[in-house]
Design a protein around this motif. Structure first.
Motif, PDB file in Angstrom:
ATOM      1  N   ALA A 129      43.827 151.284  49.142  1.00  0.00           N
ATOM      2  CA  ALA A 129      43.734 150.140  48.243  1.00  0.00           C
ATOM      3  C   ALA A 129      44.910 150.113  47.276  1.00  0.00           C
ATOM      4  CB  ALA A 129      42.411 150.180  47.491  1.00  0.00           C
ATOM      5  N   GLN A 130      45.352 151.317  46.818  1.00  0.00           N
ATOM      6  CA  GLN A 130      46.516 151.379  45.913  1.00  0.00           C
ATOM      7  C   GLN A 130      47.785 150.905  46.605  1.00  0.00           C
ATOM      8  OE1 GLN A 130      46.366 152.189  42.607  1.00  0.00           O
ATOM      9  NE2 GLN A 130      48.549 151.531  42.567  1.00  0.00           N
ATOM     10  N   ILE A 131      47.912 151.298  47.889  1.00  0.00           N
ATOM     11  CA  ILE A 131      49.101 150.857  48.637  1.00  0.00           C
ATOM     12  C   ILE A 131      49.086 149.348  48.798  1.00  0.00           C
ATOM     13  CG2 ILE A 131      50.238 150.961  50.886  1.00  0.00           C
ATOM     14  CD1 ILE A 131      49.287 153.863  51.102  1.00  0.00           C
ATOM     15  N   ILE A 132      47.916 148.803  49.103  1.00  0.00           N
ATOM     16  CA  ILE A 132      47.826 147.354  49.261  1.00  0.00           C
ATOM     17  C   ILE A 132      48.166 146.666  47.953  1.00  0.00           C
ATOM     18  CG2 ILE A 132      46.204 145.460  49.677  1.00  0.00           C
ATOM     19  CD1 ILE A 132      44.767 147.305  51.674  1.00  0.00           C
ATOM     20  N   TYR A 133      47.710 147.227  46.845  1.00  0.00           N
ATOM     21  CA  TYR A 133      48.011 146.651  45.537  1.00  0.00           C
ATOM     22  C   TYR A 133      49.517 146.718  45.239  1.00  0.00           C
ATOM     23  CZ  TYR A 133      48.259 146.111  40.480  1.00  0.00           C
ATOM     24  OH  TYR A 133      48.611 145.690  39.220  1.00  0.00           O
ATOM     25  N   TYR A 153      46.734 148.243  56.567  1.00  0.00           N
ATOM     26  CA  TYR A 153      45.777 148.975  55.740  1.00  0.00           C
ATOM     27  C   TYR A 153      44.491 148.182  55.557  1.00  0.00           C
ATOM     28  CZ  TYR A 153      49.502 152.297  54.750  1.00  0.00           C
ATOM     29  OH  TYR A 153      50.476 153.244  54.873  1.00  0.00           O
ATOM     30  N   SER A 154      44.588 146.878  55.532  1.00  0.00           N
ATOM     31  CA  SER A 154      43.363 146.075  55.412  1.00  0.00           C
ATOM     32  C   SER A 154      42.495 146.242  56.652  1.00  0.00           C
ATOM     33  CB  SER A 154      43.721 144.594  55.233  1.00  0.00           C
ATOM     34  OG  SER A 154      44.479 144.398  54.054  1.00  0.00           O
ATOM     35  N   GLU A 155      43.128 146.258  57.839  1.00  0.00           N
ATOM     36  CA  GLU A 155      42.376 146.468  59.072  1.00  0.00           C
ATOM     37  C   GLU A 155      41.726 147.855  59.071  1.00  0.00           C
ATOM     38  OE1 GLU A 155      45.127 145.859  62.213  1.00  0.00           O
ATOM     39  OE2 GLU A 155      45.055 143.671  62.087  1.00  0.00           O
ATOM     40  N   ALA A 156      42.421 148.834  58.492  1.00  0.00           N
ATOM     41  CA  ALA A 156      41.844 150.183  58.455  1.00  0.00           C
ATOM     42  C   ALA A 156      40.590 150.213  57.592  1.00  0.00           C
ATOM     43  CB  ALA A 156      42.887 151.173  57.913  1.00  0.00           C
ATOM     44  N   ILE A 157      40.605 149.458  56.472  1.00  0.00           N
ATOM     45  CA  ILE A 157      39.421 149.411  55.599  1.00  0.00           C
ATOM     46  C   ILE A 157      38.311 148.631  56.277  1.00  0.00           C
ATOM     47  CG2 ILE A 157      38.573 148.550  53.396  1.00  0.00           C
ATOM     48  CD1 ILE A 157      41.317 149.113  52.211  1.00  0.00           C
ATOM     49  N   VAL A 158      38.690 147.486  56.877  1.00  0.00           N
ATOM     50  CA  VAL A 158      37.666 146.642  57.513  1.00  0.00           C
ATOM     51  C   VAL A 158      37.005 147.364  58.672  1.00  0.00           C
ATOM     52  CG1 VAL A 158      37.305 144.513  58.820  1.00  0.00           C
ATOM     53  CG2 VAL A 158      38.739 144.501  56.761  1.00  0.00           C
ATOM     54  N   ASP A 159      37.771 148.124  59.434  1.00  0.00           N
ATOM     55  CA  ASP A 159      37.235 148.805  60.616  1.00  0.00           C
ATOM     56  C   ASP A 159      36.628 150.156  60.273  1.00  0.00           C
ATOM     57  OD1 ASP A 159      38.119 146.674  62.078  1.00  0.00           O
ATOM     58  OD2 ASP A 159      40.007 147.624  62.709  1.00  0.00           O
ATOM     59  N   ASP A 160      36.474 150.455  58.992  1.00  0.00           N
ATOM     60  CA  ASP A 160      35.866 151.719  58.549  1.00  0.00           C
ATOM     61  C   ASP A 160      36.568 152.936  59.127  1.00  0.00           C
ATOM     62  OD1 ASP A 160      34.008 150.460  56.960  1.00  0.00           O
ATOM     63  OD2 ASP A 160      32.610 150.212  58.645  1.00  0.00           O
ATOM     64  N   ILE A 161      37.894 152.824  59.282  1.00  0.00           N
ATOM     65  CA  ILE A 161      38.653 153.976  59.758  1.00  0.00           C
ATOM     66  C   ILE A 161      38.784 155.009  58.648  1.00  0.00           C
ATOM     67  CG2 ILE A 161      40.923 154.714  60.616  1.00  0.00           C
ATOM     68  CD1 ILE A 161      41.193 152.012  61.939  1.00  0.00           C
ATOM     69  N   VAL A 162      38.778 154.542  57.387  1.00  0.00           N
ATOM     70  CA  VAL A 162      38.905 155.456  56.253  1.00  0.00           C
ATOM     71  C   VAL A 162      37.607 156.245  56.136  1.00  0.00           C
ATOM     72  CG1 VAL A 162      39.361 155.649  53.807  1.00  0.00           C
ATOM     73  CG2 VAL A 162      40.460 153.838  55.156  1.00  0.00           C
ATOM     74  N   ALA A 163      37.726 157.526  56.078  1.00  0.00           N
ATOM     75  CA  ALA A 163      36.538 158.370  56.095  1.00  0.00           C
ATOM     76  C   ALA A 163      36.039 158.716  54.704  1.00  0.00           C
ATOM     77  CB  ALA A 163      36.824 159.663  56.883  1.00  0.00           C
ATOM     78  N   PRO A 167      36.216 158.447  50.225  1.00  0.00           N
ATOM     79  CA  PRO A 167      36.533 157.517  49.129  1.00  0.00           C
ATOM     80  C   PRO A 167      37.965 157.689  48.635  1.00  0.00           C
ATOM     81  CG  PRO A 167      34.409 158.525  48.777  1.00  0.00           C
ATOM     82  CD  PRO A 167      34.993 159.229  49.943  1.00  0.00           C
ATOM     83  N   GLU A 168      38.455 158.935  48.690  1.00  0.00           N
ATOM     84  CA  GLU A 168      39.838 159.133  48.228  1.00  0.00           C
ATOM     85  C   GLU A 168      40.821 158.388  49.107  1.00  0.00           C
ATOM     86  OE1 GLU A 168      37.633 161.463  48.674  1.00  0.00           O
ATOM     87  OE2 GLU A 168      37.280 162.184  46.605  1.00  0.00           O
ATOM     88  N   GLU A 169      40.613 158.454  50.435  1.00  0.00           N
ATOM     89  CA  GLU A 169      41.508 157.724  51.347  1.00  0.00           C
ATOM     90  C   GLU A 169      41.361 156.219  51.154  1.00  0.00           C
ATOM     91  OE1 GLU A 169      40.506 159.031  55.228  1.00  0.00           O
ATOM     92  OE2 GLU A 169      41.549 160.967  55.032  1.00  0.00           O
ATOM     93  N   HIS A 170      40.122 155.805  50.917  1.00  0.00           N
ATOM     94  CA  HIS A 170      39.884 154.388  50.682  1.00  0.00           C
ATOM     95  C   HIS A 170      40.636 153.926  49.442  1.00  0.00           C
ATOM     96  CE1 HIS A 170      37.740 150.702  49.591  1.00  0.00           C
ATOM     97  NE2 HIS A 170      37.359 150.616  50.886  1.00  0.00           N
ATOM     98  N   LYS A 171      40.587 154.744  48.387  1.00  0.00           N
ATOM     99  CA  LYS A 171      41.295 154.393  47.148  1.00  0.00           C
ATOM    100  C   LYS A 171      42.808 154.404  47.349  1.00  0.00           C
ATOM    101  CE  LYS A 171      41.579 155.666  42.277  1.00  0.00           C
ATOM    102  NZ  LYS A 171      41.125 156.605  41.216  1.00  0.00           N
ATOM    103  N   GLU A 172      43.277 155.369  48.150  1.00  0.00           N
ATOM    104  CA  GLU A 172      44.736 155.450  48.394  1.00  0.00           C
ATOM    105  C   GLU A 172      45.231 154.219  49.145  1.00  0.00           C
ATOM    106  OE1 GLU A 172      47.963 158.379  50.621  1.00  0.00           O
ATOM    107  OE2 GLU A 172      45.829 158.923  50.525  1.00  0.00           O
TER     108      GLU A 172
END
Length: 608
Positions: free
Chosen positions: A409-413, A390-400, A402-407
């Motif tokens: 981040a919640q999983i990582i937490y 999930y960190s790679e997905a955020i770093v590579d801007d795969i998340v399109a 803000p809701e997916e970005h927040k989801e």
């Protein structure tokens, strides 16, 4: 009477009497035979000499009539009968000695044993014994036989004419002597019988008294009095036998003492052995056990209600093969290794000895080594993989969005919290196993404390349609514990029970016991397999092998921490379970136990 003849006295008396009777009979026969030979030979010789002398005298005498009268007188003096015959066997003269039987002349001369014809022929035959019939004058028994000795010798008379002189004597004197000897032998026999009987009883009493003492002493030894001795009063063979008997009794006493000491030593060794030892007899029944073996049999009886079955089946294998048999037996959460060897009596098997070793700890350590690496790697690899992905997905801007970005981040937490909780529990468990446990004990009311814990799970039990019960049957109303730590243990056990109990089932919280407080958590759930029972209090143990995640999964450290906390209170925790029937965890707390173990309080989350 039969008892007397079977006794030593009777046998000795009969032996002496029989021996004496035999000797006396042989002696009597020899005496009679000796007298018979002696008298017969002497009388025969005297009669032969007398006949020859008379024959010579008659042949030399010129006055035949005077010679015959003299010979007749001589025969009367010597109790001898005489008959003088001419060459035609006509009687020339006759005389009968005094006391001679009345024997007809014709009967005497016609006897073939007399051999008159040989005497007339000039021969000199030897005297012979004759049995001749004589007249007795008795009408009922007119004839009887008489025994005489007779001889016929040649005689020359008047110018070369050949005649014969027949002389005979009775043998009555010899018979009287024999009868006298027989009477004397009879008298001697009676006297000897009486004296021998007295002597036999005297001798046998001297023999049987020591024998009776030996018999009584042997009975005392047979009854267990190995200090019994026979008094030695003689120096003969009986005295030597008594001395040997006393020596045997002394050595037997020493041997029994040695065997008793060896038996006691063997019993001490058996009691002190860590391994269980069971001895079976020829029928496969238990003859001897030591304490570890008794625990094994008690657990077996609890589980199967028959303590003979496993050992008897293995014993049958030993009897059939004649070799030792090794087998692993899982029992009430423990693993026992059984080795049974036959006990041979020559060519037959008269039993077996089984050695039982509790291999639970060894197998537990092996399982711990294998499972620890697998469990830790499994518990850490998944959240790390998720964090990385999930960190790679955020770093590579795969998340399109803000809701997916927040989801993400919640999983990582959540995964980082899970990893933190796992690491904290591992550290906490490590400190507990190292002995760093500090308990903040309080004396509190037991019933309100247990009711509060019950209320904590009431709603959860109602949601799952499970009946949650509380039973109080102890005589103690207060308890001295660390309430937070003990609640932590009970919470884990109740939560596990609710998770593994199906709908319509029940979970019971129970407090009972007098000297020892027993806290039990029982459920009617799926139960724990027998092969898993030894490992339920180990790290990363999970009843569900699928390792599912979420609320039901857990980290597998809860029971290990619970065990350490209970032991920090000076108590013990155990489990009993059958698949399909439910599980019971029991916490045993001694109300007077103090502990010096400590665990440092911190603000970490102790839930598990």
């Amino acid at each position: 009477m039969d008892v007397f003849f079977r006794s030593v006295v009777g046998k000795l008396w009969m032996t002496i009497i029989a021996l004496f009777a035999l000797v006396l009979t042989i002696f009597s026969l020899l005496i009679v035979q000796s007298f018979d030979s002696f008298y017969s030979n002497r009388q025969t010789k005297n009669l032969q000499e007398l006949a020859e002398g008379l024959s010579s005298g008659l042949s030399a005498s010129e006055n035949s009539e005077g010679a015959l009268e003299m010979a007749a007188t001589f025969g009367v003096v010597h109790h001898t009968g005489m008959i003088v015959l001419d060459e035609r066997k006509n009687v020339m003269g006759k005389s009968e000695g005094k006391g001679l039987p009345d024997i007809p002349v014709n009967v005497l001369l016609e006897s073939p044993e007399l051999r008159v014809q040989d005497a007339l022929a000039g021969k000199h035959p030897a005297p012979e014994r004759l049995y001749l019939p004589v007249g007795t004058g008795d009408q009922k028994n007119p004839n009887t036989s008489v025994q005489i000795i007779a001889v016929a010798v040649p005689m020359e008379y008047s110018a070369g004419k050949q005649g014969s002189v027949v002389m005979y004597q009775a043998i009555e004197d010899f018979d009287d002597t024999v009868n006298e000897v027989r009477f004397l032998i009879f008298v001697v026999g009676v006297i000897a019988f009486v004296s021998t009987t007295v002597f036999a009883f005297f001798l046998s009493s001297r023999i049987t008294i020591p024998l009776r003492q030996m018999k009584e002493t042997a009975h005392r030894i047979a009854e267990g009095d190995f200090h019994a001795e026979i008094p030695i009063r003689t120096t003969d063979e009986l005295g030597e036998l008594a001395a040997s008997f006393n020596t045997m009794a002394t050595r037997l006493n020493q041997l029994v003492d040695a065997l008793s000491k060896e038996k006691e030593q063997l019993a001490i060794v058996l009691r002190s052995m860590v391994d269980g030892v069971v001895m079976l007899d020829a029928e496969g029944k238990i003859a001897l056990t030591n304490p570890p073996a008794e625990r094994f049999l008690r657990d077996w009886k609890f589980q199967y209600s028959d303590e003979q079955v496993p050992l008897y089946d293995i014993y049958q294998q030993v009897v059939q093969t004649g070799q030792e048999v090794t087998e692993d037996i899982p029992l009430q959460g423990r693993i026992w290794t059984l080795v049974m060897v036959p006990v041979n009596d020559r060519e037959q098997i008269r039993g077996a000895v089984a050695a039982l070793r509790d291999m639970t700890q060894e197998r537990k350590l092996d399982k711990m080594r294998n499972d620890f690496v697998a469990n830790v790697s499994h518990e850490l690899r998944t959240p790390l993989s998720m964090l990385q992905g999930y960190s790679e997905a955020i770093v590579d801007d795969i998340v399109a969005t803000p809701e997916e970005h927040k989801e993400l981040a919640q999983i990582i937490y959540d995964e980082s919290v899970r990893m933190t909780k796992l690491v904290n529990e591992l550290l906490s468990l490590a400190r507990m196993e190292a002995g760093h446990v500090e308990l903040f004990r309080e004396t509190l009311e037991l019933r309100p404390y247990m009711e509060r814990i019950q209320r904590k799970f009431t709603n959860l039990a109602r949601e799952r349609d499970i009946n949650l019960l509380l039973e109080m049957s102890t005589s103690h109303s207060t308890v001295n514990i660390d309430p937070d730590r003990m609640e932590q243990v009970l919470t884990n056990l109740i939560d596990n029970a609710l998770r593994h109990t199906p709908s319509k089932g029940s979970v019971t919280i129970r407090a009972r016991g007098d000297k020892t407080l027993l806290l039990e958590i029982s459920d009617t759930g799926s139960g724990i397999p027998q092969e898993d029972l030894p490992f339920v209090f180990e790290r990363f143990y999970k009843a569900d092998k699928a390792r599912t995640r979420g609320r039901v999964g857990g980290t597998g450290l809860g029971l290990a921490i619970a065990k350490n906390l209970v032991e920090a209170h000076g108590g013990t925790i155990s489990v009993q379970s059958k698949v399909g029937e439910g599980t019971t965890f029991t916490i045993a707390l001694s109300l007077h136990t103090k502990t010096n173990r400590s665990v440092e309080r911190d603000d970490q989350d102790h839930s598990f």
